[in-house]
Every structure is written in structure tokens, then in C-alpha cells.
Design a protein around this motif. Structure first.
Motif, mmCIF file in Angstrom:
data_model
loop_
_atom_site.group_PDB
_atom_site.id
_atom_site.type_symbol
_atom_site.label_atom_id
_atom_site.label_comp_id
_atom_site.label_asym_id
_atom_site.label_seq_id
_atom_site.Cartn_x
_atom_site.Cartn_y
_atom_site.Cartn_z
ATOM 1 N N ILE A 41 0.812 -1.210 0.000
ATOM 2 C CA ILE A 41 0.000 0.000 0.000
ATOM 3 C C ILE A 41 0.853 1.271 0.000
ATOM 4 N N GLN A 42 2.136 1.150 0.361
ATOM 5 C CA GLN A 42 3.094 2.261 0.302
ATOM 6 C C GLN A 42 4.454 1.687 -0.049
ATOM 7 N N GLY A 43 5.164 2.343 -0.957
ATOM 8 C CA GLY A 43 6.505 1.921 -1.321
ATOM 9 C C GLY A 43 6.491 1.052 -2.560
ATOM 10 N N PRO A 44 7.617 0.416 -2.852
ATOM 11 C CA PRO A 44 8.839 0.422 -2.044
ATOM 12 C C PRO A 44 9.595 1.748 -2.159
ATOM 13 N N PHE A 45 10.271 2.096 -1.062
ATOM 14 C CA PHE A 45 11.127 3.271 -0.993
ATOM 15 C C PHE A 45 12.550 2.791 -0.738
ATOM 16 N N LYS A 46 13.485 3.349 -1.460
ATOM 17 C CA LYS A 46 14.892 2.971 -1.275
ATOM 18 C C LYS A 46 15.425 3.582 0.017
ATOM 19 N N THR A 47 16.265 2.816 0.714
ATOM 20 C CA THR A 47 16.957 3.320 1.893
ATOM 21 C C THR A 47 18.416 2.914 1.808
ATOM 22 N N ASP A 48 19.305 3.866 2.072
ATOM 23 C CA ASP A 48 20.731 3.534 2.027
ATOM 24 C C ASP A 48 21.254 3.088 3.393
#
Length: 193
Positions: A30-37
Motif C-alpha cells: 500500500i506504500q513503497g517500495p522506498f529505497k533506503t541507504d
């Protein structure tokens, strides 16, 4: 050859089950995917169970927060948190990133609708959660920031006087200051930098 492939998929499937993969089978992102370092090839996303029966009134399914990343050439998927019913159904209002104390953070703002005529309440309850890597390298809740009383609040009508709630008050509208990512970021910068 078919037997070896079956064992390969069985091993892969069982390793994912330990990290929450089975929870995504009947769920949709429902949200994302969002990249994270924070992690190699890191992504975060949020799921909720699908309800294929459209004749049923909406059920209040929890939202699950997942992290996916690569470690030692193996894709890992871990359940970070779950947001459940709290007077109303949870919704992801905002997901944003920032740095505090020279550490990288992921912030998740959840809202719950609150509609309780008996106590004269109608509005939304807000809570912002802060996540960062702990000493073991696991993405986990930063309790100090997440328990900050200004990062949760209610906006709407509360304890309103009515026939159902005669003991309520007339001027019953409450406002909450930190309803957007920009407002929360400004507050965090002032208090935690």
C-alpha cells in the motif's frame, strides 16, 4: 533436475517464512517500495491484507512495515513493525527520511480515524514513529523519539456536547500541529539536532 529445483525453492521459501515472507502472500503493498541507504540494496514497504470479498464492510486489517536488503549476496526480508486497530483503522499518512545525532532515520506517520459518537469524538489520531539501526545493525524503533509526546496528537472534535454526550463541552475542536512530514522535520531539527 526437477527434484533439485524443488529443494532449492523449498529452502528459499522456508528462509523467507522466518523473516515474514508468508505475511505478504495475501497482502498488497500500500506504500513503497522506498529505497533506503541504511542497507545494501535496501527498500522499505508497507502491506495490508487483501480482502477479495467486496460485499463485506471494510475490515480493519493491520499494516505491516517490511525491510528488504542484501547481505552476503542473500536477499533478506524482515518485518520491522505492525500497526493495528486503535479505535479506528490505521493508515500510512507519510514516510520520510532524515538524519539525527549523525544517524540515518526512517520516519513513519500513522493516522487512525476516530469516530465515536457516544463520547463526542470525530477526527484523526496521529503518531510518528522513528526507526534507525540499533547496535546489532537491526532496523528498530527509537523509543526516545517515538515516545516524544509532541509526535502524537488528535485533530478533530473531542468530548463534544450533544444529546448523546450531555456532559461534553461546547468548544470541542482540537488541532494537532505536526500533521505533515515538513512540520515533523522542522520540529525534529529544532529538538534533536
Amino acid at each position: 533436475m526437477k527434484y533439485k529445483l524443488f529443494i532449492f525453492f523449498l529452502i528459499i521459501g522456508s528462509s523467507y517464512n522466518h523473516t515474514g515472507f508468508s505475511e505478504t502472500r495475501n497482502s498488497q503493498i500500500i506504500q513503497g517500495p522506498f529505497k533506503t541507504d541504511l542497507y545494501l540494496n535496501g527498500e522499505i514497504y508497507f502491506t495490508r491484507k487483501e480482502d477479495n470479498n467486496t460485499t463485506i464492510i471494510q475490515k480493519c486489517y493491520p499494516i505491516t512495515f517490511f525491510l528488504k536488503y542484501t547481505k552476503n549476496n542473500v536477499v533478506k526480508q524482515e518485518k520491522v513493525a505492525q500497526y493495528t486497530q486503535n479505535g479506528g483503522c490505521p493508515e500510512v499518512r507519510s514516510v520520510f527520511f532524515g538524519n539525527l545525532y549523525n544517524k540515518k532515520y526512517i520516519f513513519v506517520m500513522i493516522i487512525w480515524d476516530s469516530d465515536h459518537d457516544g463520547v463526542g469524538m470525530k477526527g484523526d489520531f496521529y503518531q510518528t514513529y522513528a526507526y534507525t539501526k540499533n547496535k546489532e545493525g537491526i532496523l528498530s524503533l527509537d523509543k526516545t523519539i517515538s515516545d516524544d509526546e509532541l509526535l502524537s496528537g488528535f485533530e478533530g472534535y473531542d468530548n463534544c456536547k450533544s444529546d448523546i454526550n450531555p456532559e461534553g463541552i461546547k468548544d470541542c475542536y482540537e488541532t494537532y500541529k505536526y500533521k505533515t512530514a515538513a512540520e515533523v522535520k522542522k520540529y525534529l531539527k529544532q529538538k534533536y539536532q
